[in-house]
Scaffold this active site. Structure first.
Site, PDB file in Angstrom:
ATOM      1  N   ARG A 147      10.566  -2.077   7.121  1.00  0.00           N
ATOM      2  CA  ARG A 147       9.239  -2.644   7.418  1.00  0.00           C
ATOM      3  C   ARG A 147       9.490  -3.758   8.546  1.00  0.00           C
ATOM      4  O   ARG A 147      10.362  -4.521   8.375  1.00  0.00           O
ATOM      5  CB  ARG A 147       8.753  -3.460   6.187  1.00  0.00           C
ATOM      6  CG  ARG A 147       8.795  -2.284   5.099  1.00  0.00           C
ATOM      7  CD  ARG A 147       8.117  -2.847   3.638  1.00  0.00           C
ATOM      8  NE  ARG A 147       7.043  -3.335   3.865  1.00  0.00           N
ATOM      9  CZ  ARG A 147       6.083  -3.848   2.816  1.00  0.00           C
ATOM     10  NH1 ARG A 147       6.601  -4.228   1.592  1.00  0.00           N
ATOM     11  NH2 ARG A 147       4.893  -4.369   3.058  1.00  0.00           N
ATOM     12  N   GLU A 341      -5.159  -2.415   1.575  1.00  0.00           N
ATOM     13  CA  GLU A 341      -4.523  -2.123   0.396  1.00  0.00           C
ATOM     14  C   GLU A 341      -5.187  -1.192  -0.642  1.00  0.00           C
ATOM     15  O   GLU A 341      -4.720  -0.960  -1.653  1.00  0.00           O
ATOM     16  CB  GLU A 341      -3.971  -3.487  -0.269  1.00  0.00           C
ATOM     17  CG  GLU A 341      -5.122  -4.513  -0.721  1.00  0.00           C
ATOM     18  CD  GLU A 341      -4.681  -5.886  -1.089  1.00  0.00           C
ATOM     19  OE1 GLU A 341      -4.942  -6.348  -2.146  1.00  0.00           O
ATOM     20  OE2 GLU A 341      -3.691  -6.492  -0.062  1.00  0.00           O
ATOM     21  N   ARG A 413       0.878   1.108  -5.538  1.00  0.00           N
ATOM     22  CA  ARG A 413      -0.545   1.585  -5.339  1.00  0.00           C
ATOM     23  C   ARG A 413      -0.567   3.176  -5.391  1.00  0.00           C
ATOM     24  O   ARG A 413      -1.755   3.896  -5.658  1.00  0.00           O
ATOM     25  CB  ARG A 413      -0.948   0.813  -4.153  1.00  0.00           C
ATOM     26  CG  ARG A 413      -1.041  -0.422  -4.219  1.00  0.00           C
ATOM     27  CD  ARG A 413      -2.107  -1.500  -3.402  1.00  0.00           C
ATOM     28  NE  ARG A 413      -1.954  -2.799  -3.291  1.00  0.00           N
ATOM     29  CZ  ARG A 413      -2.268  -3.571  -4.398  1.00  0.00           C
ATOM     30  NH1 ARG A 413      -2.830  -2.913  -5.369  1.00  0.00           N
ATOM     31  NH2 ARG A 413      -2.153  -4.736  -4.183  1.00  0.00           N
TER      32      ARG A 413
END
Length: 461
Positions: A147, A341, A413
């Site tokens: 990341r 998100e 998620r």
């Protein structure tokens, strides 16, 4: 494809997603906001006096943040909630529940920080570590090494910090804290993560010259999160000049100052409310989320508009936000750049709609916990869907779906998106549903409780 390898070993356990045999009708108390909790912890740790966080989120990401601050010398005392009759400590009550007392102290190393795969921890804490006296090593999960962190690393170097990252612009790395940081003006490209901006702003009151952050790249994603940072800084006594208040576009200035120790009640995590509101939409039912704020900077507040556009209706009352589905789901054409998100659950709902959807402005999701665009396309398509990636998003053409394994790639998620599909598609199994503990503790229990409420209204919370 980077970031979408399937899990193995203990993480490959399959959770049969519960199938709704009727419209849901429930009240679901969503735990506190991760974004508010972790920002609140940073500001409290840098304050000039002790403060409180009430009803904080207790999840993997927030516990990693708390442990990291403790490693740097900050005191964090956790109270045990009293749920006895008459205690006012019941879950969901604004005056009760868990509270953390944060006691600032001189920041020091040597220390080691485990960031897990938490963007807020890996990006918000290096500026804090630069203020510590001694070296602070940062490392985390395998995915955390992939990341982007260059925005924070390059900016801190420009502001006077010394960082060893072997030129990677990512973890693992060591911040050699010097007890202070000069600060001043800095130019960064935060187009891959708004957290680069928030990271610098949160610690800036403690920099000798404060900071002037100038974003010089493509359009910033997730601007509501930067607004949240600015609002929380101001509430803690910092002087902030920001674009939304008439300031120069893409420039944020924070003056050096002492921060106040606050008594902060953490809002419910509105992004984590997404799967529960989606449940009302896809089953034609009704879900109430208590304590939904009238005004908030949380991106999740956009769910009211987005899910209404997709066929539902909502009402905000003293009881909270009540969202009602109509039994019909309409596709949408939505730019989700500021609320990326929310994409996984919105994509799951769109896959169940009666018309095509285009979700755009979310190319940055390829750099999140996993490559969310590739993962969503792959997993929905393996259930019979028709999802294609675009340059900056997804095109979703609804098709009849069937059961199968929905892989999560250790992304919370993705797990909740699969659960939404599983409400109305028989035989969906979620791989590693435990990954939801990153931000939503006991998601399976909350999900089952929501469905139980529909069959036993007298037991509804």
């Amino acid at each position: 494809m980077t970031g979408i390898e399937t899990s193995s070993g203990a993480h490959s356990a399959l959770w049969p997603a519960p199938l709704a045999d009727r419209a849901v009708d429930a009240t679901v108390t969503v735990p506190g906001s991760k974004s508010v909790t972790n920002r609140g912890l940073i500001l409290a740790a840098l304050a000039a006096e002790p403060g409180w966080l009430r009803r904080p989120l207790r999840s993997r990401d927030t516990l990693l943040m708390a442990e990291a601050l403790r490693a740097l010398g900050v005191g964090i005392e956790e109270t045990v909630p009293d749920y006895s009759p008459g205690s006012h400590g019941a879950p969901g009550s604004a005056g009760g529940g868990e509270a953390w007392r944060v006691i600032p102290a001189g920041l020091h190393g040597p220390a080691t920080v485990d960031v897990g795969n938490a963007g807020t921890v890996m990006r918000f804490l290096p500026p804090v570590a630069a203020l510590a006296d001694g070296p602070v090593r940062f490392d985390g999960d395998k995915r955390s090494h992939e990341r982007p962190l260059h925005g924070v690393i390059d900016a801190l170097r420009a502001l006077g910090a010394r960082i060893d990252d072997d030129g990677r612009g990512s973890l693992p790395m060591t911040v050699h804290g010097g007890g202070a940081l000069d600060g001043g003006p800095v130019r960064i490209d935060a187009s891959s993560s708004s957290q680069f901006v928030s990271a610098l702003l949160l610690s800036a009151p403690r920099f000798n010259q404060g900071v002037e952050v100038r974003h010089v790249g493509a359009a910033l994603p997730s601007l509501p999160h930067i607004r949240m940072t600015v609002d929380m800084l101001r509430a803690a006594g910092a002087a902030v000049d920001a674009p939304e208040a008439g300031g120069e576009p893409n420039v944020w200035r924070v003056s050096p100052s002492a921060l106040l120790g606050r008594d902060l009640v953490v809002e419910p995590d509105l992004s984590n409310a997404a799967p529960f509101l989606a449940a009302a939409l896809v089953t034609g039912g009704r879900v109430t989320i208590p304590d939904w704020p009238e005004r908030t900077t949380q991106p999740g507040d956009s769910l009211r508009r987005i899910f209404t556009d997709m066929g539902g209706s909502c009402e905000l009352t003293e009881a909270g936000l009540t969202f009602t589905g109509t039994g019909r789901i309409t596709g949408i054409d939505a730019d989700l750049h500021e609320v990326g998100e929310l994409t996984p659950v919105i994509a799951a709902v769109a896959a169940l709609a009666d018309s095509e959807s285009t979700l755009s402005g979310i190319a940055h999701l390829r750099l999140h916990e996993t490559d969310r665009l590739a993962a969503l396309a792959k997993e929905i398509n393996e259930l019979g869907g028709d999802v294609t990636e675009t340059a900056d998003g997804l095109r979703i053409r609804p098709r009849p779906l069937h059961g199968g394994v929905f892989h999560t790639y250790e992304d919370h998620r993705l797990a909740t998106a699969g659960a939404v599909i599983g409400l109305v598609v028989e035989g969906v199994q979620i791989e590693n549903v435990a990954t939801t503990a990153k931000t939503l503790p006991d998601f399976p229990g909350l999900w089952s409780g929501m469905l139980d409420a529909a069959t036993a209204p007298a037991r509804r919370a």
